[in-house]
Write an enzyme that holds these catalytic residues in place. Sequence first.
Site, PDB file in Angstrom:
ATOM      1  CE  LYS A   1      38.994  38.962  27.032  1.00 37.06           C
ATOM      2  NZ  LYS A   1      37.667  38.513  27.125  1.00 37.06           N
TER       3      LYS A   1
ATOM      4  CG  ASP B   1      29.622  38.925  22.383  1.00 41.09           C
ATOM      5  OD1 ASP B   1      29.089  38.340  21.431  1.00 41.09           O
ATOM      6  OD2 ASP B   1      30.961  38.977  22.353  1.00 41.09           O
TER       7      ASP B   1
HETATM    8  P1  ADP Z   1      37.553  37.320  23.249  1.00 41.00           P
HETATM    9  O1  ADP Z   1      37.291  38.591  23.849  1.00 41.00           O
HETATM   10  O2  ADP Z   1      38.788  37.359  22.473  1.00 41.00           O
HETATM   11  O3  ADP Z   1      36.278  36.548  22.526  1.00 41.00           O
HETATM   12  P2  ADP Z   1      36.997  35.363  25.378  1.00 41.00           P
HETATM   13  O4  ADP Z   1      37.172  36.146  26.856  1.00 41.00           O
HETATM   14  O5  ADP Z   1      35.852  35.004  24.912  1.00 41.00           O
HETATM   15  O6  ADP Z   1      38.038  36.474  24.461  1.00 41.00           O
HETATM   16  O7  ADP Z   1      38.271  34.051  25.404  1.00 41.00           O
HETATM   17  C1  ADP Z   1      38.341  33.500  24.167  1.00 41.00           C
HETATM   18  C2  ADP Z   1      38.477  32.148  24.277  1.00 41.00           C
HETATM   19  O8  ADP Z   1      39.385  31.645  25.335  1.00 41.00           O
HETATM   20  C3  ADP Z   1      37.250  31.280  24.808  1.00 41.00           C
HETATM   21  O9  ADP Z   1      36.212  31.257  24.037  1.00 41.00           O
HETATM   22  C4  ADP Z   1      37.730  30.347  25.763  1.00 41.00           C
HETATM   23  O10 ADP Z   1      37.808  29.171  24.640  1.00 41.00           O
HETATM   24  C5  ADP Z   1      38.897  30.793  26.132  1.00 41.00           C
HETATM   25  N1  ADP Z   1      38.984  31.092  27.718  1.00 41.00           N
HETATM   26  C6  ADP Z   1      38.852  32.541  27.982  1.00 41.00           C
HETATM   27  N2  ADP Z   1      38.733  32.601  29.238  1.00 41.00           N
HETATM   28  C7  ADP Z   1      38.762  31.464  29.691  1.00 41.00           C
HETATM   29  C8  ADP Z   1      38.991  30.832  31.086  1.00 41.00           C
HETATM   30  N3  ADP Z   1      38.764  31.532  32.318  1.00 41.00           N
HETATM   31  N4  ADP Z   1      39.086  29.346  31.311  1.00 41.00           N
HETATM   32  C9  ADP Z   1      39.243  28.607  30.122  1.00 41.00           C
HETATM   33  N5  ADP Z   1      39.254  29.050  28.959  1.00 41.00           N
HETATM   34  C10 ADP Z   1      38.890  30.506  28.769  1.00 41.00           C
END
Ligand code: ADP
Length: 378
Positions: free
Chosen positions: A122, A227
């Site tokens: 991320k 959130d």
């Molecule tokens: P943002 O801050 O952009 O909302 P998130 O951490 O919520 O970022 O991640 C965005 C999307 O990426 C999530 O809705 C999910 O679909 C996918 N995602 C994020 N982290 C994971 C993870 N550890 N495993 C699987 N999918 C993930």
Amino acid sequence: MKLDAKALRYMSAEDFRVLTAVEMGSKNHEVVPTSLIAQIASLRHGGSHKIVGELAKRNLIAKVQNAKYDGYRLTYGGYDYLALKTFSKRGSVFSVGNQIGVGKESDIYIVANEDDKQLVLKLQRLGRVSFRSIKSKRDYLQKRKSASWMYMSRLAAMKEYAFMKVLYENGFPVPEPVDLSRHCVVMELIDAFPLRQVDEVANPAQLYSDLMDLIVKLAQHGLIHGDFNEFNILIKESGKPILIDFPQMVSTSHANAEYYFNRDVECIRVFFKRRFGYESLLYPKFTKHIEREFDLDVQVAASGFTKKHQQELEEYQEALGEDGDEGEDSDEDIESEEESEEETTEEPLNEMTEEEKAEERLRNLRLGNDMETESEES
Ligand code: ADP
Ligand code: MG
């Protein structure tokens, strides 16, 4: 911002040396003078000039002209490369795969480590939303000169890693954190879909109560997700929810804690009604449920992500939140408004910043050893 990981392979050691010099120079300079880049990189035969040109062509750094001097600033592309290089040295990222998410303030990729294990990368992208036209954002920037996209993104990643780590080690259903560098976190890949994409569940009442229990359990440990919605809850095949996305978490002792708590609860109620036609009279209320077991919030602070960091990030998030982000599309960031300002505080360039020290501490942290935890948690 696309992450162009392929080109990473064609980066020479000298390229990285110059890129690193720009990063180091950015600690004291909004725009790093070309001469300073050369000085820090100290390549023989003045080789850095040519490389600076090449890095700029590949958008890893960007030329900025101002009245006083010509210089460069690091771009997100360059910052990404530096983080990836660090991960690859540590063996936590070996290859980069598909992008699976793009949020307003982050990009998410599938990556693999040296053992071919799939993980999630991320990358925080704070400041992607332009500040220019928005008054409160301007005011905010006037007050906070150090509010650069690099700094804020790094704080967001540190916060995400710190909370994920503390939650994971205390048995909460969150991904296992793997590594941290700059604005990037590597974590366990959860094999699941976001609740948003789930049209049917076997037992909505069960899931509803699991989620409310999770909100309450967090609060009992001094935390509010902030959130807690259908995008940030992943549902495994078994029906088990996994919580993600922590840069906005707040303490239950936050001035607006009740508001955030109730909003998290409300998100779930509204979603369950709309999606599953499920409504319950039972839902947690902030005042009733705060019987603290112990304070994870305190552990997070002790881990290196301090109250000061938390506050700086919150100020930024609040400044952004006030006006919404509609109509903003610029890729340019905060610092372009500030670049005529030359920093006056000079520190030795190779000294670690407080944030770098904190980052290192966070990574080296083993909760069992370094701080008090309660072991009765499941
Ligand atoms: P943002 O801050 O952009 O909302 P998130 O951490 O919520 O970022 O991640 C965005 C999307 O990426 C999530 O809705 C999910 O679909 C996918 N995602 C994020 N982290 C994971 C993870 N550890 N495993 C699987 N999918 C993930
Ligand atoms: Mg999210």
